[in-house]
Design an enzyme around this catalytic site. Structure first.
Site, mmCIF file in Angstrom:
data_model
loop_
_atom_site.group_PDB
_atom_site.id
_atom_site.type_symbol
_atom_site.label_atom_id
_atom_site.label_comp_id
_atom_site.label_asym_id
_atom_site.label_seq_id
_atom_site.Cartn_x
_atom_site.Cartn_y
_atom_site.Cartn_z
ATOM 1 N N GLY A 102 58.616 47.867 15.184
ATOM 2 C CA GLY A 102 59.387 48.418 14.063
ATOM 3 C C GLY A 102 60.237 49.572 14.555
ATOM 4 N N LEU A 103 61.205 49.934 13.725
ATOM 5 C CA LEU A 103 62.133 51.022 14.068
ATOM 6 C C LEU A 103 61.403 52.335 14.320
ATOM 7 C CD1 LEU A 103 64.841 50.427 11.295
ATOM 8 C CD2 LEU A 103 65.091 49.936 13.747
ATOM 9 N N GLY A 113 60.249 55.760 13.466
ATOM 10 C CA GLY A 113 60.020 56.354 12.148
ATOM 11 C C GLY A 113 59.546 55.351 11.104
ATOM 12 N N GLY A 117 56.605 53.954 11.112
ATOM 13 C CA GLY A 117 55.200 54.226 10.779
ATOM 14 C C GLY A 117 54.165 53.689 11.759
ATOM 15 N N LYS A 118 54.584 53.250 12.920
ATOM 16 C CA LYS A 118 53.646 52.653 13.883
ATOM 17 C C LYS A 118 52.534 53.633 14.284
ATOM 18 C CE LYS A 118 57.065 51.886 16.759
ATOM 19 N NZ LYS A 118 58.167 52.456 15.950
ATOM 20 N N THR A 119 52.932 54.827 14.692
ATOM 21 C CA THR A 119 51.952 55.813 15.151
ATOM 22 C C THR A 119 51.082 56.309 13.996
ATOM 23 O OG1 THR A 119 53.351 56.497 16.999
ATOM 24 C CG2 THR A 119 51.699 58.089 16.263
ATOM 25 N N SER A 139 59.384 48.070 20.666
ATOM 26 C CA SER A 139 59.509 46.692 21.168
ATOM 27 C C SER A 139 60.580 45.893 20.414
ATOM 28 C CB SER A 139 58.161 45.961 21.192
ATOM 29 O OG SER A 139 57.345 46.228 20.092
HETATM 30 N N1 LIG Z 1 53.393 53.599 4.465
HETATM 31 C C1 LIG Z 1 53.677 54.396 5.496
HETATM 32 N N2 LIG Z 1 53.220 54.060 6.717
HETATM 33 C C2 LIG Z 1 53.490 54.829 7.781
HETATM 34 N N3 LIG Z 1 54.217 55.970 7.746
HETATM 35 C C3 LIG Z 1 54.687 56.362 6.548
HETATM 36 C C4 LIG Z 1 54.444 55.606 5.390
HETATM 37 N N4 LIG Z 1 55.033 56.228 4.362
HETATM 38 C C5 LIG Z 1 55.597 57.329 4.877
HETATM 39 N N5 LIG Z 1 55.397 57.438 6.186
HETATM 40 C C6 LIG Z 1 55.887 58.513 7.047
HETATM 41 O O1 LIG Z 1 56.821 57.935 7.969
HETATM 42 C C7 LIG Z 1 56.771 58.585 9.223
HETATM 43 C C8 LIG Z 1 56.497 57.553 10.299
HETATM 44 O O2 LIG Z 1 56.580 58.159 11.561
HETATM 45 P P1 LIG Z 1 55.850 57.590 12.861
HETATM 46 O O3 LIG Z 1 55.929 58.649 13.891
HETATM 47 O O4 LIG Z 1 54.530 57.046 12.507
HETATM 48 O O5 LIG Z 1 56.827 56.377 13.243
HETATM 49 P P2 LIG Z 1 56.861 55.479 14.564
HETATM 50 O O6 LIG Z 1 57.098 54.099 14.077
HETATM 51 O O7 LIG Z 1 55.642 55.743 15.383
HETATM 52 O O8 LIG Z 1 58.175 55.987 15.299
HETATM 53 P P3 LIG Z 1 58.526 56.065 16.879
HETATM 54 O O9 LIG Z 1 58.938 54.691 17.284
HETATM 55 O O10 LIG Z 1 59.666 57.020 16.936
HETATM 56 O O11 LIG Z 1 57.313 56.569 17.595
HETATM 57 C C9 LIG Z 1 55.677 59.647 9.115
HETATM 58 O O12 LIG Z 1 56.264 60.893 8.819
HETATM 59 C C10 LIG Z 1 54.833 59.151 7.938
HETATM 60 O O13 LIG Z 1 54.163 60.187 7.279
HETATM 61 MG MG LIG Z 2 55.356 56.485 17.345
#
Ligand SMILES: Nc1ncnc2c1ncn2[C@@H]1O[C@H](COP(=O)(O)OP(=O)(O)OP(=O)(O)O)[C@@H](O)[C@H]1O
Ligand SMILES: [Mg+2]
Length: 181
Positions: free
Chosen positions: A13-14, A16, A18-20, A87
């Site tokens: 996924g993009l 931000g 929500g993966k982490t 990915s």
């Molecule tokens: N349903 C949800 N699931 C996950 N994150 C959410 C959700 N709703 C809101 N958020 C918010 O969205 C953000 C997701 O950020 P996160 O760092 O998890 O993204 P990521 O996919 O890991 O990005 P990156 O590829 O840059 O590491 C967080 O600030 C989180 O609190």
């Molecule tokens: Mg992440």
């Protein structure tokens, strides 16, 4: 006690999306259930296993292949793995799927680009828009969404807890993890 097999929960996924965040919830819950687990988060992998790689298609592919290689080593020995890297390329994800035939669970953290950009957790979208980061997924680099992921979580419509619950239910249903006691 039932024996549970290894598997790889492969997030895509993009930035931000929500993966982490969801991974953190899953780790907490799986530890409670005494499930052994290893996490390969994109940011951490790039600081270690893939240090020095950039964001060209070639380097991104190399990064993902390394993650798949390690995830395969662990999961084939019964250790569940969570990978949390953007990915972006479908072909390389499918390569990972073939490598881990039958143990690969793709999770698509879906959220509109505008939502991810609005969240801008790391301030990277602003930099990408300003041209300070080249090859930024979703802005100046492609993202190819999965066509038939095992699990789709819509993180602009669900809370992280709801998304984590959906994933845990899937794993429980397939007897990949024990039920909560
Ligand atoms: N349903 C949800 N699931 C996950 N994150 C959410 C959700 N709703 C809101 N958020 C918010 O969205 C953000 C997701 O950020 P996160 O760092 O998890 O993204 P990521 O996919 O890991 O990005 P990156 O590829 O840059 O590491 C967080 O600030 C989180 O609190
Ligand atoms: Mg992440």
């Amino acid at each position: 006690m039932a024996t549970h097999q290894g598997f790889t929960l492969w997030f895509t996924g993009l930035s931000g999306s929500g993966k982490t965040t969801i991974t953190t919830h899953l780790v907490k819950e799986l530890r409670k259930r005494s499930v052994p687990l290893e996490v390969l988060d994109g940011d951490i992998v790039r600081e270690n296993l893939s240090k020095g790689l950039g964001f060209s298609k070639e380097d991104r592919d190399t990064n993902i292949r390394r993650i798949a290689f390690v995830a395969n080593l662990l999961s084939r020995n019964g250790v569940p793995v969570i990978t949390a890297a953007i990915s972006p390329y479908r072909e390389i994800r499918n390569e990972a799927r073939e490598l881990m035939d039958g143990r690969f669970v793709e999770v698509y953290t879906k959220a509109p680009l505008e939502v991810c950009e609005e969240r801008d957790v790391k301030g990277l979208y602003a930099k990408a828009r300003a041209g300070e980061i080249k090859e930024f997924t979703g802005i100046s680099d492609p993202y190819e969404p999965p066509e038939t992921p095992e699990i789709l979580v819509e993180t602009d419509k669900q809370s992280p807890e709801e998304s984590a619950k959906q994933i845990l239910d899937f794993l429980e249903d397939r007897d990949l993890i024990p039920a909560a006691s």
